[in-house]
Write an enzyme that holds these catalytic residues in place. Sequence first.
Site, mmCIF file in Angstrom:
data_model
loop_
_atom_site.group_PDB
_atom_site.id
_atom_site.type_symbol
_atom_site.label_atom_id
_atom_site.label_comp_id
_atom_site.label_asym_id
_atom_site.label_seq_id
_atom_site.Cartn_x
_atom_site.Cartn_y
_atom_site.Cartn_z
ATOM 1 N N CYS A 42 -3.462 0.879 6.565
ATOM 2 C CA CYS A 42 -3.662 0.012 7.732
ATOM 3 C C CYS A 42 -4.521 0.705 8.770
ATOM 4 C CB CYS A 42 -2.314 -0.379 8.319
ATOM 5 S SG CYS A 42 -1.247 1.032 8.601
ATOM 6 N N ASN B 163 0.810 -1.241 0.000
ATOM 7 C CA ASN B 163 0.000 0.000 0.000
ATOM 8 C C ASN B 163 0.834 1.277 0.000
ATOM 9 O OD1 ASN B 163 0.735 -0.579 2.642
ATOM 10 N ND2 ASN B 163 -1.171 0.173 3.520
ATOM 11 N N GLU C 10 6.841 1.703 15.415
ATOM 12 C CA GLU C 10 7.775 2.395 14.535
ATOM 13 C C GLU C 10 7.652 3.885 14.835
ATOM 14 O OE1 GLU C 10 8.593 -0.336 10.807
ATOM 15 O OE2 GLU C 10 6.633 0.599 10.617
ATOM 16 N N GLU D 19 4.074 -4.704 12.347
ATOM 17 C CA GLU D 19 3.065 -3.654 12.118
ATOM 18 C C GLU D 19 1.995 -4.280 11.255
ATOM 19 O OE1 GLU D 19 2.838 -0.816 13.418
ATOM 20 O OE2 GLU D 19 4.836 -0.196 14.033
ATOM 21 N N GLU E 96 -2.334 -12.233 9.418
ATOM 22 C CA GLU E 96 -2.093 -13.638 9.087
ATOM 23 C C GLU E 96 -0.596 -13.890 8.833
ATOM 24 O OE1 GLU E 96 -4.183 -14.594 5.510
ATOM 25 O OE2 GLU E 96 -3.776 -16.733 5.744
ATOM 26 N N GLY F 92 2.608 -5.788 7.396
ATOM 27 C CA GLY F 92 1.726 -6.544 6.507
ATOM 28 C C GLY F 92 0.504 -7.016 7.275
ATOM 29 N N SER F 93 -0.060 -8.112 6.832
ATOM 30 C CA SER F 93 -1.323 -8.575 7.412
ATOM 31 C C SER F 93 -1.096 -9.338 8.718
ATOM 32 C CB SER F 93 -2.036 -9.479 6.410
ATOM 33 O OG SER F 93 -1.224 -10.609 6.158
ATOM 34 N N GLY G 10 1.873 -11.864 9.678
ATOM 35 C CA GLY G 10 2.626 -11.462 10.868
ATOM 36 C C GLY G 10 2.793 -12.619 11.839
HETATM 37 P P1 NAD Z 1 0.857 -9.469 3.393
HETATM 38 O O1 NAD Z 1 0.964 -9.890 4.816
HETATM 39 O O2 NAD Z 1 0.161 -10.350 2.451
HETATM 40 O O3 NAD Z 1 2.304 -9.213 2.769
HETATM 41 C C1 NAD Z 1 3.217 -8.321 3.345
HETATM 42 C C2 NAD Z 1 4.617 -8.734 2.969
HETATM 43 O O4 NAD Z 1 4.907 -10.003 3.554
HETATM 44 C C3 NAD Z 1 4.851 -8.910 1.469
HETATM 45 O O5 NAD Z 1 6.135 -8.409 1.165
HETATM 46 C C4 NAD Z 1 4.808 -10.403 1.300
HETATM 47 O O6 NAD Z 1 5.519 -10.892 0.169
HETATM 48 C C5 NAD Z 1 5.452 -10.873 2.579
HETATM 49 N N1 NAD Z 1 5.145 -12.250 2.983
HETATM 50 C C6 NAD Z 1 4.086 -13.016 2.618
HETATM 51 N N2 NAD Z 1 4.149 -14.217 3.226
HETATM 52 C C7 NAD Z 1 5.258 -14.205 4.004
HETATM 53 C C8 NAD Z 1 5.839 -15.135 4.912
HETATM 54 N N3 NAD Z 1 5.284 -16.331 5.146
HETATM 55 N N4 NAD Z 1 6.966 -14.772 5.565
HETATM 56 C C9 NAD Z 1 7.517 -13.543 5.382
HETATM 57 N N5 NAD Z 1 7.009 -12.634 4.525
HETATM 58 C C10 NAD Z 1 5.889 -12.948 3.846
HETATM 59 O O7 NAD Z 1 0.188 -8.021 3.454
HETATM 60 P P2 NAD Z 1 -0.232 -7.104 2.216
HETATM 61 O O8 NAD Z 1 -1.480 -7.684 1.628
HETATM 62 O O9 NAD Z 1 0.941 -6.831 1.345
HETATM 63 O O10 NAD Z 1 -0.560 -5.727 2.955
HETATM 64 C C11 NAD Z 1 -1.794 -5.397 3.476
HETATM 65 C C12 NAD Z 1 -1.807 -5.615 4.982
HETATM 66 O O11 NAD Z 1 -0.757 -4.848 5.580
HETATM 67 C C13 NAD Z 1 -3.080 -5.092 5.610
HETATM 68 O O12 NAD Z 1 -3.524 -5.997 6.596
HETATM 69 C C14 NAD Z 1 -2.647 -3.781 6.251
HETATM 70 O O13 NAD Z 1 -3.455 -3.371 7.315
HETATM 71 C C15 NAD Z 1 -1.271 -4.114 6.684
HETATM 72 N N6 NAD Z 1 -0.477 -2.897 6.901
HETATM 73 C C16 NAD Z 1 -0.104 -2.554 8.180
HETATM 74 C C17 NAD Z 1 0.590 -1.366 8.412
HETATM 75 C C18 NAD Z 1 1.005 -0.957 9.799
HETATM 76 O O14 NAD Z 1 1.907 -0.122 9.935
HETATM 77 N N7 NAD Z 1 0.417 -1.475 10.863
HETATM 78 C C19 NAD Z 1 0.909 -0.531 7.340
HETATM 79 C C20 NAD Z 1 0.509 -0.896 6.074
HETATM 80 C C21 NAD Z 1 -0.182 -2.093 5.852
#
Ligand code: NAD
Length: 467
Positions: free
Chosen positions: A274, A144, A448, A240, A221, A218-219, A223
């Site tokens: 997020c 995002n 962060e 995060e 799940e 990331g998500s 995380g």
């Molecule tokens: P995602 O969890 O699908 O992917 C995030 C990253 O993790 C990608 O680079 C992906 O390739 C990598 N990844 C996937 N599987 C992995 C694994 N098993 N081990 C290590 N890395 C892996 O998330 P997304 O769909 O890219 O992003 C959207 C999510 O991120 C939303 O839930 C959003 O709320 C969250 N987000 C949180 C913040 C925050 O600061 N809290 C900021 C932005 C987005």
Amino acid sequence: MSDQTMTIGGEAVATGATFDVINPALGTAFATAPECSAEQLDAAFDSASKAYRDWRGDEPARRALLLKAAEALVAAAGELAPILTAEQGKPIGEAMIEVYGAAAWLQYYAALELQREVIQDDDRAFAEVVRRPLGVVAAITPWNFPLILASWKIAPALVAGNTMVLKPSPYTPLATLKLGEVLRGVLPDGVLNVVSGGDALGAWMTSHPVPRKVSFTGSVETGKKVAASAAPDLKRVTLELGGNDPAILLDDVDPATVAAEIFKGAFANNGQVCSAIKRVYVPEALYDDVVDALAEKARAAKVGDGAAEGTELGPINNRPQYERVSMLVADALSSGATAVTGGKPMEGDGYFFEPTILAGLSDGTRIVDEEQFGPALPVISYRDIDDVVDRANATHFGLSGSVWGTDTDRAAQVAERLECGTAWVNAHLALAPHQPFGGAKWSGIGVENGPWGLYGFTELQVQYRAK
Ligand code: NAD
């Protein structure tokens, strides 16, 4: 050959394998990105380890080079922003702001001092607590805000003396790879390595023996998988994760004024933030007025290709997310909700979805209970403040939330009761380099930004001298 190269040990590195990058405004591939091999990932971690030996020892140089890195980003903004728009979908003006924001984070941390704390100075001893870098950091970002979220990691990690291997999302690898290219020759070789690949590459990084810290955005799940993967060798983690931010309107708001702010807080980056507002709670007496004012904003928003002049909302970034938003809206409609405006995907190419305001629904509907992460906002009515606070908190998420009211003391008292990392009053998405950002509950571990974000890239050492 890919259109971009990875950065490993200060060198441009191409790969045999590549993967397609899709422009979400068109729904078709417009470029390719390198698929990092296991050997190349080993080389990236190896070069980060070697670079750490010198980088950790020269704090003034680190600060000076972070400032130079910020300058280089600003100078390259005209190249970075169109790449970001093409792969992410956001309007070009917002892509420029993202590049400048990333530079601002580098500047902020270049100036932030790490304090030594004297904890004893008496006849027996002189003792100080200092913060030491951790070593090599594995940094993983989502699609995002690829650049700004990378800078939230790069700036504090590097100023603290760590080195890094950074991996962007496979949906948005190109702007981050370009950032790596821009900073080659600015930062010493190996200090910042940028690799790209699929989700499996992220999993290799978190289980790799070299990094001592994983900084992940990331998500929820993913995380949880990251935490599990980092656990066997006790890597430090900052997570995060996702959010389902509530905005609670009190009964003394002016519906039209507040609706304009709520719309911005919910539809920024086309809802793909997020900490965007993901559900709005409105007193029964104001409900219709607020819904109408939000719908008016949604109808007026100009949706289109981020590269086109005047676009306010771009497409959803990728097909799975587009399908998820479509599914959640359809689910709400089939459970009796009304789409006051919007409610379905748009005709034509690309992952465009009508800006949607959903009324006549409540907690227990999936789009209220889950993170939709897209341009669809459920508006829910309430009668009683205690009840609405309970409903706002009845979730595994706890990223942020906001309370809106003319009597700001009263609003602040309600905001204090929200179980989340940031509780805003008459604001939402007010983020800044000095302000720690992180989630309660499943929304994350650690924070962060600010000095607290920097501490996350350090560990304490007591330095004790007997007298
Ligand atoms: P995602 O969890 O699908 O992917 C995030 C990253 O993790 C990608 O680079 C992906 O390739 C990598 N990844 C996937 N599987 C992995 C694994 N098993 N081990 C290590 N890395 C892996 O998330 P997304 O769909 O890219 O992003 C959207 C999510 O991120 C939303 O839930 C959003 O709320 C969250 N987000 C949180 C913040 C925050 O600061 N809290 C900021 C932005 C987005």
